[in-house]
Motif scaffolding. Structure first.
Motif, PDB file in Angstrom:
ATOM      1  N   ARG A  60       5.195   3.551   5.603  1.00 30.93           N
ATOM      2  CA  ARG A  60       6.192   2.475   5.518  1.00 30.93           C
ATOM      3  C   ARG A  60       5.537   1.136   5.213  1.00 30.93           C
ATOM      4  N   ILE A  61       4.397   0.882   5.836  1.00 32.15           N
ATOM      5  CA  ILE A  61       3.710  -0.385   5.583  1.00 32.15           C
ATOM      6  C   ILE A  61       3.221  -0.442   4.134  1.00 32.15           C
ATOM      7  N   GLU A  62       2.691   0.675   3.634  1.00 33.71           N
ATOM      8  CA  GLU A  62       2.281   0.720   2.225  1.00 33.71           C
ATOM      9  C   GLU A  62       3.470   0.448   1.317  1.00 33.71           C
ATOM     10  N   ALA A  63       4.629   1.029   1.642  1.00 33.10           N
ATOM     11  CA  ALA A  63       5.827   0.802   0.832  1.00 33.10           C
ATOM     12  C   ALA A  63       6.225  -0.670   0.840  1.00 33.10           C
ATOM     13  N   LYS A  64       6.081  -1.319   1.996  1.00 26.60           N
ATOM     14  CA  LYS A  64       6.407  -2.752   2.069  1.00 26.60           C
ATOM     15  C   LYS A  64       5.487  -3.563   1.157  1.00 26.60           C
ATOM     16  N   LEU A  65       4.205  -3.225   1.145  1.00 27.53           N
ATOM     17  CA  LEU A  65       3.266  -3.928   0.271  1.00 27.53           C
ATOM     18  C   LEU A  65       3.627  -3.730  -1.195  1.00 27.53           C
ATOM     19  N   LEU A  66       3.920  -2.491  -1.565  1.00 28.07           N
ATOM     20  CA  LEU A  66       4.286  -2.192  -2.953  1.00 28.07           C
ATOM     21  C   LEU A  66       5.592  -2.891  -3.330  1.00 28.07           C
ATOM     22  N   ARG A  67       6.531  -2.931  -2.401  1.00 29.31           N
ATOM     23  CA  ARG A  67       7.794  -3.626  -2.675  1.00 29.31           C
ATOM     24  C   ARG A  67       7.564  -5.114  -2.916  1.00 29.31           C
ATOM     25  N   ARG A  68       6.681  -5.711  -2.129  1.00 25.53           N
ATOM     26  CA  ARG A  68       6.409  -7.140  -2.320  1.00 25.53           C
ATOM     27  C   ARG A  68       5.764  -7.404  -3.671  1.00 25.53           C
ATOM     28  N   LEU A  69       5.031  -6.421  -4.187  1.00 22.43           N
ATOM     29  CA  LEU A  69       4.432  -6.556  -5.512  1.00 22.43           C
ATOM     30  C   LEU A  69       5.377  -6.072  -6.608  1.00 22.43           C
TER      31      LEU A  69
ATOM     32  N   ARG B  80       6.522   6.484  -1.321  1.00 20.80           N
ATOM     33  CA  ARG B  80       5.957   6.413   0.029  1.00 20.80           C
ATOM     34  C   ARG B  80       7.059   6.598   1.085  1.00 20.80           C
ATOM     35  N   LEU B  81       8.184   5.929   0.877  1.00 18.15           N
ATOM     36  CA  LEU B  81       9.256   6.018   1.869  1.00 18.15           C
ATOM     37  C   LEU B  81       9.886   7.398   1.906  1.00 18.15           C
ATOM     38  N   THR B  82      10.025   8.028   0.753  1.00 18.44           N
ATOM     39  CA  THR B  82      10.589   9.379   0.728  1.00 18.44           C
ATOM     40  C   THR B  82       9.718  10.336   1.535  1.00 18.44           C
ATOM     41  N   GLU B  83       8.401  10.249   1.338  1.00 18.41           N
ATOM     42  CA  GLU B  83       7.484  11.084   2.112  1.00 18.41           C
ATOM     43  C   GLU B  83       7.587  10.766   3.599  1.00 18.41           C
ATOM     44  N   ALA B  84       7.655   9.458   3.924  1.00 17.16           N
ATOM     45  CA  ALA B  84       7.739   9.064   5.334  1.00 17.16           C
ATOM     46  C   ALA B  84       9.033   9.572   5.970  1.00 17.16           C
ATOM     47  N   LEU B  85      10.160   9.507   5.245  1.00 11.75           N
ATOM     48  CA  LEU B  85      11.429   9.988   5.780  1.00 11.75           C
ATOM     49  C   LEU B  85      11.392  11.489   6.039  1.00 11.75           C
TER      50      LEU B  85
END
Length: 776
Positions: free
Chosen positions: A510-519, A528-533
């Motif tokens: 989730r944290i990685e997804a947040k970083l990618l979203r900010r970029l 990343r989020l699909t895997e995390a879910l």
């Protein structure tokens, strides 16, 4: 040609190369049009089309490739470097001279002779000649040889850091060491005469540490420091000896004070002579005197004279002076450190030895560091603070501990330390819920306390529970992500493997997804989020499931169909029943979706309710973020006055929490509102502060956006030179983000061009006006 294309793709000289490539196409097209009867018009037209097509292809490809920013991680240069003028000149000439291969300099000498100071000082002096960047790596030479596996791990870590520094932002680190080595060779082969690299390898013990990091390129210079010549290394030797007497006096005066040395020249000369003109010994004496500005040099000279036994080891006389000038408490701390098993320790360990508090131990550690007896360390992105006894201080402390303490005193101190370690092992159960505890502390606004708790948990887990390290590291990474520290987050997530079905793995995704979203790299973020879910459904953790759904909604609010975010919000609301601490952050995420689909009225109502929940539960962090989002809703509704009021209240909250990232966002939107109200000068002040904040956070997208908006404000004031530079900066930053911000990048480039034309027009107008005035 490859070299020119690489420079073109890097963006720095792209349009010059584009014109060079386009020239044949333009000529061919002209010939085809004006001379259809004297050549091969169809062939020429095809050639023109082909070349133009190649140009378009290359330009598009260059837009996709991230910008490479030359690395520079040299430590700060020493404030003074006495008696090494000849060595500096010789080393500078060697590093800057012609080369048929890598220029390797080996600075060697005994411990404390000034090898690192000379290397770093000279590296800073020649840095402007190395446009490819400067890389620094420090090995640690211990009193006993390291196992071969440990040395290999250290070299591998250094090489990975070098690869990350030399790679564009989008590069992926290979897993295998052999592939990493091949990638490093490939990256360093790209060096050129105009793109040279400087590497400093500090405190090397053997050639095996140097060889894997030595680029096989003539456009690289390397400085290696070691305690003796590195056998098997083809390098220019730079041996260091003790200082000349006059230079030693200069060094003592630089540390203890020139006036004191001039006032007592005889004592000063005796001090540097007794210190054997060794830089580190002089530094110890000087720092001891600096800690006691009212003490006469003659007192220190007398102390050294009392310990003039020729059988004493090097530094002992200097250490006697330093020790004699400490307070009794500080002296007992040095004695107690002589009971440790190793040289590196945490402050709590000193506290146990002293029978005192950790706070008191911290005070002693900082004072002994100021006296030059300890080194303060932080080995990785976790920022865990520890201290290390200098090698000669460790030996000295062990000797005086044996002299000063009797057997009972030594046994009692060691028992206290053993009991302290046993007590910490009993605390391993605390690590199980560390993430949620840190989250609650952060949401309540105590961000500094949250950081301390997370770092303490990482330190504890490393001592007593390797399995708990991942949980503690992820808690710390989430804090850095909240404050916009993208690079810190990446380094933290790389500290320990996050595998399996653990919650730590899900949170890391989730944290990685947040970083990618900010970029604005939305597709990788969704992956990343699909895997995390998927993992979270198997673990059935409701709290983390809601966090994942909230993040998915925010990602979709930035995508082409923000309506998709509503389904994630709906599911999150169902799952958050009975979780009141999730309601305020859920309101924030829902408002992002509602504003994206242009429903500011609904967003304002959701945020109003969310603010009530946050205030009732004491969630100061979410109350401030909701205030910022209410300002965004007011912007959508066209109410700049409300924007300023709401963002100002949120700014007060963020500043109270020392939340720079949130403060930057609030200043940016206040500047935007002020510009809309016509107060452009005030807008520039707020936007400038926002840009300065974002430039220190590592969030490239918001930094680019802030530069874009500040440029627009400065252009409104007629400051076209400043605006042009900022738009160029925004263009480069947008390009480094990836594919998504192409429209923003192109817009920034066009605005920079318009600003340049405005600057030229203004200059021409001034010139004409000046000529007219002269004529009258």
């Amino acid at each position: 040609m490859d070299r020119w294309l690489r420079r073109y793709r890097s963006g720095s000289e792209g349009w010059l190369v584009a014109l060079a490539l386009a020239a044949p196409a333009i000529v061919a097209g002209v010939v085809a049009v004006v001379a259809p009867r004297h050549g091969f018009p169809l062939l020429l037209a095809l050639a023109a089309g082909y070349l133009i097509g190649m140009l378009v292809h290359l330009s598009r490809r260059s837009a996709r490739l991230p910008v490479f920013v030359p690395p520079s991680n040299l430590p700060p240069p020493p404030t003074y470097i006495a008696g090494r003028g000849a060595e500096v000149s010789k080393l500078e000439a060697f590093l800057s001279g012609p080369s048929g291969g890598p220029r390797v300099a080996n600075i060697w000498g005994v411990a404390g002779i000034g090898k690192t100071a000379l290397a770093v000082y000279t590296a800073h002096r020649v840095a402007d000649r190395f446009n490819g960047g400067e890389l620094f790596a420090r090995f640690v030479t211990g009193t006993t040889p390291e196992p071969a596996a440990s040395r290999a791990d250290a070299v591998g870590t250094m090489r990975r850091r070098f690869i990350e520094a030399l790679s564009p932002a989008a590069s992926v680190m290979p897993e295998r060491a052999e592939t990493q080595a091949a990638l490093y060779r490939r990256l360093t082969r790209r060096l050129s005469r105009r793109n040279q690299l400087l590497i400093v390898l500090d405190d090397v013990s053997d050639v095996d540490q140097v060889t894997p990091l030595l680029p096989q390129s003539p456009w690289c210079a390397v400085i290696v420091t070691s305690r003796g010549p590195v056998e098997g290394l083809a390098a220019e030797p730079f041996p260091l000896a003790e200082l000349a007497p006059d230079d030693a006096l200069v060094m003592l005066g630089a540390i203890a004070g020139d006036e004191r040395v001039k006032a007592e020249p005889a004592a000063a000369r005796e001090l540097v002579r007794a210190a054997e003109y060794h830089p580190l010994a002089i530094q110890l004496v000087g720092m001891a005197l600096a800690q006691r500005p009212n003490s006469r040099l003659a007192v220190a000279q007398q102390l050294m004279a009392e310990h003039s036994d020729a059988s004493e080891q090097k530094f002992d006389k200097a250490l006697d002076v330093a020790y004699a000038m400490l307070t009794r408490g500080e002296q007992y701390a040095v004695v107690s450190l002589g009971l440790l098993d190793g040289r590196v320790f945490a402050p709590w360990e000193l506290g146990m030895l002293l029978g005192s508090t950790e706070s008191d131990a911290w005070t002693y550690c900082l004072r002994l560091t100021d006296a030059g007896l300890l080194e303060r360390r932080s080995d990785d992105a976790a920022g865990i603070q520890s201290f290390r006894l200098l090698e000669h201080v460790d030996r000295y402390a062990r000797r005086i501990a044996a002299d000063v303490l009797d057997d009972d005193e030594r046994g009692a101190a060691r028992k206290r330390l053993a009991d302290g370690r046993a007590d910490r092992r009993q605390r391993r159960d605390e690590l199980g819920e560390v993430f949620e505890r840190v989250q609650t502390t952060m949401e309540n606004g105590a961000i500094s306390r949250a950081f301390k708790d997370a770092r303490d948990a990482v330190a504890l887990a490393r001592e007593v529970s390797p399995a708990g390290v991942a949980e503690a590291v992820v808690a710390l990474a989430d804090l850095h992500a909240e404050l916009g520290g993208l690079e810190d987050v990446r380094e933290l997530l790389a500290l320990s493997p996050l595998q399996g079905e653990s919650l730590a793995r899900i949170r890391a995704l989730r944290i990685e997804a947040k970083l990618l979203r900010r970029l604005r790299q939305l597709d990788p973020a969704r992956e990343r989020l699909t895997e995390a879910l998927d993992r979270c459904r198997r673990l059935d953790d409701r709290v983390e499931h809601v966090r994942l759904l909230r993040e998915f909604a925010v990602i979709e609010s930035l995508g082409p169909d923000p309506q998709l975010g509503r389904q994630y919000i709906g599911e999150a609301r169902r799952r958050s029943a009975g979780q009141p601490r999730q309601w305020a952050p859920l309101a924030y995420s829902e408002s992002r979706v509602l504003l994206a689909i242009d429903l500011p009225g609904e967003a304002e109502e959701v945020l109003r309710v969310g603010a009530e929940h946050a205030e009732r539960l004491g969630q100061k962090l979410w109350y401030s973020w909701i205030g910022y989002e209410r300002a965004q809703a007011a912007r959508k509704a066209g109410r700049p006055t409300d924007m300023i009021a709401m963002a100002s209240e949120a700014l007060d909250g963020f500043e109270e929490m020392r939340h720079r990232y949130g403060s930057g966002h609030c200043r940016e939107i206040i500047g935007w509102a002020l510009q809309a109200e016509g107060d452009t000068e005030a807008a520039v002040r707020f936007l400038t502060e926002a840009l300065e904040t974002f430039s220190n956070c590592g969030d490239t997208w918001v930094e680019a956006r802030a530069a874009d908006r500040l440029a627009a404000a400065q252009a409104g004031l007629g400051q076209h030179d400043e605006a042009q530079n900022l738009w160029r900066m925004a263009e480069r930053l947008y390009r480094s983000v990836g594919n998504h911000p192409r429209a923003e990048r192109v817009r920034a480039a066009r605005r920079a061009a318009r600003s340049q034309r405005a600057t030229v027009g203004h200059s021409v107008g001034n010139s004409v006006g000046a000529k007219g005035g002269a004529g009258r």
